[in-house]
Motif scaffolding. Structure first.
Motif, PDB file in Angstrom:
ATOM      1  N   VAL A   1       2.160   0.129  -0.688  1.00  0.00           N
ATOM      2  CA  VAL A   1       1.904  -0.951  -1.641  1.00  0.00           C
ATOM      3  C   VAL A   1       2.965  -0.885  -2.736  1.00  0.00           C
ATOM      4  O   VAL A   1       3.105   0.124  -3.423  1.00  0.00           O
ATOM      5  N   THR A   2       3.715  -1.976  -2.876  1.00  0.00           N
ATOM      6  CA  THR A   2       4.726  -2.082  -3.919  1.00  0.00           C
ATOM      7  C   THR A   2       4.418  -3.317  -4.757  1.00  0.00           C
ATOM      8  O   THR A   2       4.252  -4.414  -4.222  1.00  0.00           O
TER       9      THR A   2
ATOM     10  N   HIS B   1      -7.064  -1.021  -0.605  1.00  0.00           N
ATOM     11  CA  HIS B   1      -7.227   0.408  -0.338  1.00  0.00           C
ATOM     12  C   HIS B   1      -7.599   0.649   1.116  1.00  0.00           C
ATOM     13  O   HIS B   1      -7.024   1.526   1.786  1.00  0.00           O
TER      14      HIS B   1
ATOM     15  N   THR C   1      -4.670  -0.168   3.641  1.00  0.00           N
ATOM     16  CA  THR C   1      -3.538   0.746   3.605  1.00  0.00           C
ATOM     17  C   THR C   1      -3.941   2.186   3.915  1.00  0.00           C
ATOM     18  O   THR C   1      -3.092   2.998   4.305  1.00  0.00           O
TER      19      THR C   1
ATOM     20  N   ASN D   1       6.585   3.062  -0.324  1.00  0.00           N
ATOM     21  CA  ASN D   1       5.135   3.089  -0.440  1.00  0.00           C
ATOM     22  C   ASN D   1       4.522   1.939   0.341  1.00  0.00           C
ATOM     23  O   ASN D   1       5.145   0.892   0.519  1.00  0.00           O
TER      24      ASN D   1
ATOM     25  N   ALA E   1       0.265   3.396  -5.978  1.00  0.00           N
ATOM     26  CA  ALA E   1       1.172   2.298  -5.663  1.00  0.00           C
ATOM     27  C   ALA E   1       2.481   2.462  -6.437  1.00  0.00           C
ATOM     28  O   ALA E   1       2.528   3.117  -7.481  1.00  0.00           O
ATOM     29  N   THR E   2       3.544   1.868  -5.917  1.00  0.00           N
ATOM     30  CA  THR E   2       4.821   1.829  -6.623  1.00  0.00           C
ATOM     31  C   THR E   2       4.909   0.528  -7.412  1.00  0.00           C
ATOM     32  O   THR E   2       4.598  -0.543  -6.894  1.00  0.00           O
TER      33      THR E   2
END
Length: 239
Positions: free
Chosen positions: A38-39, A173, A176, A36, A198-199
């Motif tokens: 975003v992690t 946001h 990404t 992802n 997100a993850t």
């Protein structure tokens, strides 16, 4: 997505009884796949999330006291032992990025004060020391963070009010969705963790496992406190 996988080079480690390899989540790690843009890393204090984030920063050759490859300054105890024992898998590899370490951000701001010759254009046109702690963080996020880069953030909420955390969510946001950015963020903030899609990776229970937002302690404890404040406080403050 640029950084795809983090692998612990177990054969290169002489002893798992010494820090940081004695941390259960690090001790039990083999490889970690990132899927992802975003992690989030979550977990109790001492669970290993900041240790791994710092190791990634070291392997990326970012300044582990905070900054990019181009920011050269020294802060005591900024070395990362873990960085020598992990492998990063990229597709494609990027060298641009930044490591935000909230606890040493003052030292980064002082360094920028000494070397900046551009009128602080990457920081909103003002010295970071002439802004509040929260303002300086947002100035960094809004002006310094741009496309095709990996950003590693260690507790960015430390200087941000709840309202500013929402502003940062918007920045995340946009970077990404419209930009070419990847973020790995260690946080305790239930607001930041609420970023859609997100993850979230939990470092608790001695392993690194993906977890749903509603299953994090950050969400459950905050929700219970807000819904049952008087009972909650009565339970924990009773003699």
């Amino acid at each position: 997505m640029f950084l795809k996988r983090i692998t612990l080079l177990r054969d290169s480690i002489s002893s798992f009884s010494k820090y940081p390899f004695s941390i259960p989540s690090i001790h039990n790690m083999d490889q970690l796949d990132l899927t992802n843009k975003v992690t989030f890393f979550v977990g109790e204090n001492g669970s290993g999330k900041s240790t791994l984030l710092e190791g990634i920063a070291d392997k990326c050759e970012f300044n582990t006291a905070g900054g990019s490859r181009n920011n050269v300054y020294d802060v005591h105890a900024a070395e990362s032992v873990l960085g020598d024992h992990i492998r990063l898998s990229w597709l494609p590899k990027v060298t641009n990025g930044f490591f935000l370490r909230a606890e040493s951000f003052y030292h980064f701001a002082t360094y920028i004060e000494e070397v900046d010759e551009s009128g602080f254009k990457d920081y909103g046109g003002r010295s970071l020391h002439q802004q509040s702690h929260g303002e300086s963080f947002l100035s960094l996020f809004m002006n310094r963070f741009k496309g095709k880069a990996l950003y590693l953030l260690d507790e960015p909420e430390a200087a941000l009010s709840p309202q500013r955390q929402l502003s940062f969510l918007r920045i995340l946001h946009e970077l990404t969705s419209d930009g070419d950015c990847q973020f790995i963020i260690a946080t305790h903030s239930p607001i930041l963790l609420g970023l859609p899609n997100a993850t979230i990776l939990s470092f608790d229970e001695g392993h690194i496992n993906e977890i749903e937002y509603e299953m994090t302690d950050h969400y459950k404890i905050t929700k219970y406190f807000l819904q049952h404040r008087e009972k909650f406080l009565d339970d924990i403050l009773k003699d």
